[in-house]
Scaffold this active site. Structure first.
Site, PDB file in Angstrom:
ATOM      1  N   ASP A  49      -2.682   3.854  -3.705  1.00 19.93           N
ATOM      2  CA  ASP A  49      -1.697   3.856  -4.793  1.00 19.93           C
ATOM      3  C   ASP A  49      -1.902   5.093  -5.678  1.00 19.93           C
ATOM      4  OD1 ASP A  49      -3.996   3.010  -6.048  1.00 19.93           O
ATOM      5  OD2 ASP A  49      -3.125   1.205  -6.932  1.00 19.93           O
ATOM      6  N   SER A  50      -2.875   5.956  -5.316  1.00 13.49           N
ATOM      7  CA  SER A  50      -2.937   7.304  -5.889  1.00 13.49           C
ATOM      8  C   SER A  50      -1.628   8.029  -5.608  1.00 13.49           C
ATOM      9  CB  SER A  50      -4.122   8.087  -5.299  1.00 13.49           C
ATOM     10  OG  SER A  50      -4.116   8.011  -3.885  1.00 13.49           O
ATOM     11  N   ASP A  88      -2.955   0.170   0.080  1.00 20.17           N
ATOM     12  CA  ASP A  88      -3.342  -0.383  -1.215  1.00 20.17           C
ATOM     13  C   ASP A  88      -2.323  -1.413  -1.665  1.00 20.17           C
ATOM     14  OD1 ASP A  88      -5.725   0.407  -2.383  1.00 20.17           O
ATOM     15  OD2 ASP A  88      -4.901   2.278  -3.174  1.00 20.17           O
ATOM     16  N   LYS A 118      -6.057  -3.025   0.838  1.00 16.14           N
ATOM     17  CA  LYS A 118      -7.196  -2.832  -0.073  1.00 16.14           C
ATOM     18  C   LYS A 118      -6.817  -3.394  -1.439  1.00 16.14           C
ATOM     19  CE  LYS A 118      -8.463   1.404  -1.696  1.00 16.14           C
ATOM     20  NZ  LYS A 118      -8.222   1.247  -3.151  1.00 16.14           N
ATOM     21  N   GLU A 120      -8.471  -4.083  -5.558  1.00 17.59           N
ATOM     22  CA  GLU A 120      -9.519  -3.705  -6.502  1.00 17.59           C
ATOM     23  C   GLU A 120     -10.148  -4.945  -7.135  1.00 17.59           C
ATOM     24  OE1 GLU A 120      -8.067  -0.884  -9.408  1.00 17.59           O
ATOM     25  OE2 GLU A 120      -7.315   0.469  -7.851  1.00 17.59           O
ATOM     26  N   GLU A 187     -16.268   3.502  -5.795  1.00 16.83           N
ATOM     27  CA  GLU A 187     -15.721   4.693  -6.461  1.00 16.83           C
ATOM     28  C   GLU A 187     -16.527   5.064  -7.702  1.00 16.83           C
ATOM     29  OE1 GLU A 187     -11.470   4.775  -7.086  1.00 16.83           O
ATOM     30  OE2 GLU A 187     -11.606   6.582  -8.333  1.00 16.83           O
TER      31      GLU A 187
HETATM   32  O1  KIV Z   1      -5.539   5.016  -4.296  1.00 16.14           O
HETATM   33  C1  KIV Z   1      -6.452   5.674  -3.771  1.00 16.14           C
HETATM   34  O2  KIV Z   1      -6.271   6.811  -3.319  1.00 16.14           O
HETATM   35  C2  KIV Z   1      -7.771   5.073  -3.705  1.00 16.14           C
HETATM   36  C3  KIV Z   1      -8.920   5.981  -3.367  1.00 16.14           C
HETATM   37  C4  KIV Z   1      -9.352   6.660  -4.615  1.00 16.14           C
HETATM   38  C5  KIV Z   1     -10.030   5.256  -2.719  1.00 16.14           C
HETATM   39  O3  KIV Z   1      -7.926   3.918  -3.957  1.00 16.14           O
END
Ligand code: KIV
Length: 277
Positions: A49-50, A88, A118, A120, A187
Site C-alpha cells: 500500500d506504499s 497488502d 499482508k 499490519e 520494518e
Molecule cells: O507497503 C509497502 O510497501 C510495505 C513495505 C514497506 C514492506 O509494506
C-alpha cells in the site's frame, strides 16, 4: 522459480528459511515492472500500500482503497510468472470485523490474483489471521513500524528501541506464527532485535531497515531504483538512479522535438515492424 521449477508458493518460504536461502522481495505496482523483477528472478512481489505514496502521490498509505489494491494487484499478477504475489490489505479493510477481512482478502486473491495478503499488527489482529488462514488465505504479518498507524505512532521512527517495545514485537511475532502466518515483515527495528525474532520463530522474517540477519529482505522498488525522490529512508541502498535518467531522457526528447531533430524522416516502411503500436 522454486527448486522443483514451479512458481514460488508460500510453502517454499519455510523451506528457504530452513536451508538458509535468503528470500528476496520487492514492491511492484504494475505489470511492466512486475515482468522485469520477475524476469530478474525475484522470489516475491509485494503489491504494497506504499502504492499510495510512491505511485498515487498521497502523503501516507491511509487513503489507499481496496479497489485500488485489487486493480494494481491484478496488473502485477498479469506480469508475474514465477514470483509469489502478496497484496497488502489497506487501512480499515481488516480492522473492523473478521467477516469484512475475509471478504476483502478474498477479493485480493479472487479478483486480484494474489497468492497471499499482508496485514499490519500482531496480537491485535490475531483473530483475523486465524480466520484468513482457516479459509485458505495465506497471511504475511508486519511488525515494527506500521505505516497504517502513522498517526498513532507519531511518524515512522524506528520501533523496538526500548524493552517494552522490543518485548511486544517478540511476543507479537510468536503469536503471529502460532496463528498461522507464513512469514513476517520486520520494518525499521534494531538489527539485534530482528536477529532475536528471526531465531525465535520458525517462519521467515523479511526485513526492511531491520539489519542483515532476517531470512529475507524487501525494499520499496521506487526507493531502490531511485524513482521516488520526496524522501529516501536511510537504510535504502539505491541500485539505480532511474529518476535522473528519466528526467535527462525527457529533456533530450523535449529538445529534439522543439529543434526538429525528432522525428527523423522515415527510414523503413511505416507499420512494418511486428508489434508496432
Ligand atoms: O507497503 C509497502 O510497501 C510495505 C513495505 C514497506 C514492506 O509494506
Amino acid at each position: 522459480m522454486n527448486m522443483e521449477g514451479h512458481p514460488i508458493r508460500v510453502t517454499d518460504f519455510k523451506r528457504m528459511k530452513r536451508r538458509a536461502q535468503k528470500i528476496t522481495m520487492l514492491t511492484a505496482y504494475d505489470a511492466t515492472m512486475a515482468r522485469l523483477f520477475d524476469g530478474a528472478g525475484i522470489d516475491a512481489l509485494l503489491v504494497g500500500d506504499s502504492l499510495g505514496m510512491v505511485v498515487l502521490g498521497h502523503e501516507t498509505t491511509l487513503p489507499v482503497t481496496l479497489d485500488a489494491m485489487v486493480h494494481h494487484t491484478r496488473a502485477v499478477a498479469r506480469g508475474t510468472e514465477h514470483a509469489l504475489v502478496v497484496a497488502d490489505m489497506p487501512f480499515l479493510t481488516y480492522q473492523i470485523t473478521v467477516t469484512d477481512a475475509v471478504r476483502n482478502a478474498g477479493r485480493l486473491l479472487q479478483e486480484g490474483g494474489a497468492a497471499a495478503v499482508k496485514i499490519e499488527g500482531g496480537r491485535a489482529v490475531l483473530d483475523v489471521v486465524r480466520r484468513l488462514v482457516d479459509v485458505g488465505i495465506p497471511v504475511m504479518g508486519h511488525l515494527g513500524v506500521l505505516p497504517q498507524s502513522v498517526h498513532q505512532l507519531g511518524g515512522y521512527a524506528r520501533r523496538g528501541l526500548v524493552a517494552e517495545e522490543s518485548d511486544a514485537i517478540l511476543a507479537d511475532a510468536g503469536a503471529l506464527e502460532e496463528a498461522g502466518a507464513f512469514a513476517i515483515v520486520l520494518e525499521s527495528i534494531p538489527a539485534d532485535l530482528a536477529r532475536t525474532v528471526t531465531g525465535h520463530v520458525g517462519i521467515p522474517t523479511i526485513g526492511i531497515g531491520a539489519g542483515p540477519e532476517c531470512d529475507g529482505q524487501v525494499l520499496v522498488s521506487y526507493d531502490m531504483l531511485g524513482l521516488f525522490d520526496r524522501f529516501t529512508p536511510p537504510f535504502v541502498k539505491q541500485y539505480a538512479r532511474l529518476g535522473e535518467e528519466i528526467r535527462t531522457a525527457t529533456q533530450a526528447y523535449i529538445e529534439d522535438v522543439r529543434s526538429g531533430r525528432y522525428p527523423m524522416a522515415p527510414v523503413e516502411p511505416v507499420g512494418a515492424r511486428p508489434g508496432s503500436r
